[in-house]
Design a protein around this motif. Sequence first.
Motif, mmCIF file in Angstrom:
data_model
loop_
_atom_site.group_PDB
_atom_site.id
_atom_site.type_symbol
_atom_site.label_atom_id
_atom_site.label_comp_id
_atom_site.label_asym_id
_atom_site.label_seq_id
_atom_site.Cartn_x
_atom_site.Cartn_y
_atom_site.Cartn_z
ATOM 1 N N ASP A 267 0.965 -1.070 -0.153
ATOM 2 C CA ASP A 267 -0.402 0.129 0.078
ATOM 3 C C ASP A 267 0.652 1.082 0.086
ATOM 4 O O ASP A 267 2.114 1.335 1.304
ATOM 5 C CB ASP A 267 -1.079 -0.004 1.103
ATOM 6 N N PRO A 268 0.643 2.418 -1.082
ATOM 7 C CA PRO A 268 0.981 3.283 -1.202
ATOM 8 C C PRO A 268 1.267 3.488 0.442
ATOM 9 O O PRO A 268 2.404 4.981 0.912
ATOM 10 C CB PRO A 268 1.073 4.389 -2.179
ATOM 11 N N GLN A 269 0.073 4.350 1.098
ATOM 12 C CA GLN A 269 0.240 4.475 2.361
ATOM 13 C C GLN A 269 0.312 3.705 3.735
ATOM 14 O O GLN A 269 0.085 3.949 4.521
ATOM 15 C CB GLN A 269 -1.726 4.854 2.650
ATOM 16 N N TYR A 270 1.187 2.575 3.877
ATOM 17 C CA TYR A 270 1.395 2.151 4.385
ATOM 18 C C TYR A 270 2.213 2.923 5.664
ATOM 19 O O TYR A 270 1.587 2.445 6.845
ATOM 20 C CB TYR A 270 2.420 0.596 3.823
ATOM 21 N N GLN A 271 3.291 3.255 5.159
ATOM 22 C CA GLN A 271 3.429 4.183 6.123
ATOM 23 C C GLN A 271 2.441 5.285 7.292
ATOM 24 O O GLN A 271 2.304 4.847 8.569
ATOM 25 C CB GLN A 271 4.503 4.952 6.097
ATOM 26 N N MET B 259 1.523 4.298 10.951
ATOM 27 C CA MET B 259 1.591 5.148 12.264
ATOM 28 C C MET B 259 -0.182 5.585 12.912
ATOM 29 O O MET B 259 -0.005 5.729 14.058
ATOM 30 C CB MET B 259 1.563 6.779 11.982
ATOM 31 N N VAL B 260 -0.931 5.325 11.906
ATOM 32 C CA VAL B 260 -2.229 5.968 13.101
ATOM 33 C C VAL B 260 -2.832 4.218 13.668
ATOM 34 O O VAL B 260 -2.857 4.225 14.923
ATOM 35 C CB VAL B 260 -3.396 6.417 12.081
ATOM 36 N N ALA B 261 -2.355 3.382 13.259
ATOM 37 C CA ALA B 261 -3.041 2.037 13.707
ATOM 38 C C ALA B 261 -1.907 2.086 15.408
ATOM 39 O O ALA B 261 -2.787 2.130 16.227
ATOM 40 C CB ALA B 261 -2.213 0.750 13.725
ATOM 41 N N GLN B 262 -0.387 2.626 15.255
ATOM 42 C CA GLN B 262 0.694 2.553 16.804
ATOM 43 C C GLN B 262 -0.476 3.334 17.396
ATOM 44 O O GLN B 262 -0.434 3.734 19.145
ATOM 45 C CB GLN B 262 1.882 3.235 16.441
ATOM 46 N N ARG B 263 -0.726 5.094 16.937
ATOM 47 C CA ARG B 263 -1.426 5.847 17.950
ATOM 48 C C ARG B 263 -2.306 5.553 18.904
ATOM 49 O O ARG B 263 -2.959 5.809 19.396
ATOM 50 C CB ARG B 263 -1.370 6.855 16.584
ATOM 51 N N LYS C 155 -1.718 -0.517 18.456
ATOM 52 C CA LYS C 155 -2.620 -1.901 17.310
ATOM 53 C C LYS C 155 -0.923 -1.512 16.568
ATOM 54 O O LYS C 155 -0.626 -0.499 16.454
ATOM 55 C CB LYS C 155 -3.469 -1.800 16.271
ATOM 56 N N LEU C 156 -0.495 -2.724 15.442
ATOM 57 C CA LEU C 156 0.884 -2.818 15.356
ATOM 58 C C LEU C 156 0.355 -2.390 13.426
ATOM 59 O O LEU C 156 -0.900 -3.374 13.642
ATOM 60 C CB LEU C 156 1.560 -4.318 15.937
ATOM 61 N N ALA C 157 1.083 -2.896 12.987
ATOM 62 C CA ALA C 157 1.154 -3.377 11.147
ATOM 63 C C ALA C 157 0.715 -4.730 11.111
ATOM 64 O O ALA C 157 0.041 -4.695 10.593
ATOM 65 C CB ALA C 157 2.280 -3.058 10.712
#
Length: 514
Positions: free
Chosen positions: A363-367, A371-375, A378-380
């Motif tokens: 996904d081009p927006q993976y990073q 970041m949103v998941a970690q915030r 949650k994890l990748a």
Amino acid sequence: MDAARLLTLTSCFSYPIQSPSSRPLSRLSGAFRSPRQCAPFQAGRRRNQCLACAAETLVAGSQREEGSSHALRGEKGVEGGDLKSWLHAQGLPPCKVVLKERPSHDGKHRPIRYIAASEDLEAGDVAFSVPNSLVVTLDRVLGNETIAELLTTNKLSELACLALYLMYEKKQGKKSFWYPFIRELDRQRGRGQLAVESPLLWSETELAYLNGSSTRAEVLERDEGIKREYNELDTVWFMAGSLFQQYPFDIPTEAFPFKIFKEAFVAVQSCVVHLQKVSLARRFALVPLGPPLLAYKSNCKAMLTAVNDAVQLVVDRPYKAGEPIVVWCGPQPNSRLLLNYGFVDEDNPYDRIVVEASLNTEDPQYQEKRMVAQRNGKLAVQVFHVYVGREKEAISEMLPYMRLGYVSDPAEMHSVISSQGPICPVSPCMERAVLDQLVGYFEARLAGYPTTLSEDEDMLRDGHLNPKKRVAVQLVKLEKKMLHACLQAVFELINQLPDHTVSPCPAPFAPQLK
């Protein structure tokens, strides 16, 4: 922002114990001997290898002793083989339990022994109290707590060290202080109270009973872990120098083939007790009168506890004389109960299945999504535990994570990143795509089992079903029930969608489920 915030944000989406003749197995002064310093042992390697091959294993060796049943109460002394009589002779205080036995499903094996109340008991009664001098822990085995903790810090587990110790003690035969206890472990053959060994000792044909279940992969993974520990056993030889001054045998990997070590490891695994509020070197203990003589139960509160200079059992419920006594096995799912102890608990409130979700790395927006998941806690690559009876809660926890993975518009992604509130609108087609992916995932998992839920229930009604197959079928049946409950929860959400004619949106970078 915590995980609960994510749900809010997306809600708009819709040495042995010291006996007179024994001594500690290690001293710091002899801890780091080199192979050259140990040369006197080298000449005997080939001879000792033969001795080891001929020796009985901790589990399989009991087959030599299989024979007719005999009364437990009437036996006296070590030669009679009564574990409880031996324990009393060695200082076990009077207790309120008795050893009883039930037939094994296999006529070649002796009956299963278990601990029962010798008199009526009330909740809060002390059933027994085993002195520390009769409890095997790592600090007592190695004679030095520092060495014990060092050995288990990285490559070697407490179970591996305890198994190695018992293997060497068994080679001593009746000369070993622990002979009656080891003989009882042999007699049980690593079997739980359902007379089933851990799947670690099952054949390939028997492992096929677990097809479709992630437990089969867990068995293979654990087996590889035991192999790695076996390859590190010689560390004990170098660090616990005086070990081989007491035992006239060679280094572990030459004295014991892997098969013998694995059987001993599984036997120890089936009976080890995890003590609380003790040092690291004492946290894993082998307690005579403990498991596997005590049966485990998931909804029990009684535990073996370290109290002063003993390990005692206080019962949590009343018992009539003759009733089996049960203890709590900890918050373990049925897959772990089967792997460790050879049984499945149909009433286990800690039973669960695992769903692993991960953001698509292409996904081009993976990073940004990571970041949103970690915030939001949650994890990748996120593991979701689906507990029995709480399947709807698990689906509700998964949905925000799944929806995040489906965001594709850069403007929407920017809004998600900068938002401090629930501002993540999801189109009906995207919501349908998320739910459809979950339906496909749970249906695929159910299709991976060779039998259906109704077929499992039919098999369990067969009173002559092989015990190993029975526990395997029990396990997969309970897994399927949780998967069906997850499907039902997703279907309910689909039925709540305002427009059922909307087709799912295409999602080239949808989250991955496994």
